[in-house]
Design an enzyme around this catalytic site. Structure first.
Site: not given
Length: 302
Positions: A181, A96, A122, A174, A8, A177-178
């Site tokens: 980025e 990740n 993301s 992912k 959390l 993707h990073n």
């Protein structure tokens, strides 16, 4: 649909809150009492102080969504969940993680009849309001069972999410993707640095960024964020020139090398991040020393 959110922190709590707003019942667990209390106060989430209590509160077949740090923490969480889960339950790793770890974990869970999905996520701190981009790897039937949750988390039910392949595919997508980025951020950073250095033109960087946001071929959400940052702090005062990385760029570069794919932009953007952390560069000292040795250029003493 009922779901247990494990972890959390800010992103996990925000994802749980978006699911709750979408009409799902969300119960959460975090080993930190402060995180549980923050999730309760900020979002009214139902929380438990142990994994066993969380699992016991969920109807079978259970859905557990993990938002914990990649690496040993994921393995430790899966080890703790193992005796508590039953065949037919679904575990989603939304962090990740390295895709190879996800493949290993999927095989491990499969042996107990538990479905494991790796979900590249993301959206960062904006996901609660805007929705998350979700790249899911794993069994198609398990992904389909979670369609109501994925449609709620995504920007819209029909876009921004999908099953991209078998186990590991979600975290692989992912990872890339990073890596992309990294390259995009580096290009923006270099462009604004060039304009900032051209003092004779006294360019208004917030103005330029705002102009580029509309109609330009380089417009993007990253540019929107750059415009906000420059508007708030045009000289970026108080920000140390130190850029961290969380691993995905390194993994992307390693995969490019292994696959014989040329990826110079992503690779150099990673190198620039590493360079930003070198306060006392031995390499630069060596360059200065070599210039002096072969050309007598002299060195600047520090």
């Amino acid at each position: 649909m009922d779901i247990g959110m494990v972890g959390l922190g800010r992103m996990g709590a925000n994802m749980a809150a978006r699911l709750k707003r979408g009409g799902h019942r969300v119960a959460g667990f975090d080993p930190g009492a402060a995180a549980r209390e923050a999730a309760q106060q900020a979002h009214g989430l139902e929380t438990f102080d142990s994994l066993a209590a969380l699992v016991a509160a969920l109807p079978a077949p259970r859905v557990l969504w993990l938002m914990v740090p990649a690496g040993a923490a994921v393995d430790a969480t899966l080890d703790a969940l193992g005796p508590l889960l039953r065949a037919g339950d679904i575990v989603v790793d939304g962090g990740n993680s390295n895709y190879k770890d996800s493949q290993r974990r999927a095989a491990q869970c499969r042996g107990s009849g538990i479905h494991f999905l790796d979900c590249g996520t993301s959206g960062g701190v904006w996901g609660l309001a805007e929705g998350y981009s979700l790249m899911v790897g794993g069994e198609e039937s398990a992904c389909e069972r979670l369609r109501p949750l994925l449609e709620t988390l995504a920007p819209a039910p029909d876009r921004g999410w999908g099953r991209v392949g078998p186990s590991g595919a979600g975290h692989f997508a992912k990872m890339v993707h990073n890596g992309i980025e990294y390259g995009m951020m580096q290009a923006y950073a270099e462009g604004f640095a060039i304009m900032q250095r051209k003092e004779s033109l006294a360019l208004d960087l917030p103005q330029v960024a705002e102009i580029w946001r509309h109609g330009s071929v380089v417009r993007s959400w990253l540019l929107d964020l750059a415009a906000e940052a420059l508007e708030d702090n045009p000289a970026l005062e108080g920000i140390a020139p130190y850029v961290a990385d969380s691993g995905e760029g390194r993994w992307t570069v390693a995969e490019a090398i292994e696959l014989d794919v040329s990826a110079p932009v992503i690779t150099l953007s990673l190198m620039e991040r590493l360079r930003s952390r070198d306060k006392d560069s031995f390499a630069d000292k060596m360059l200065a020393a070599l210039r002096d040795r072969f050309g007598g250029h002299g060195v600047k003493r520090g």
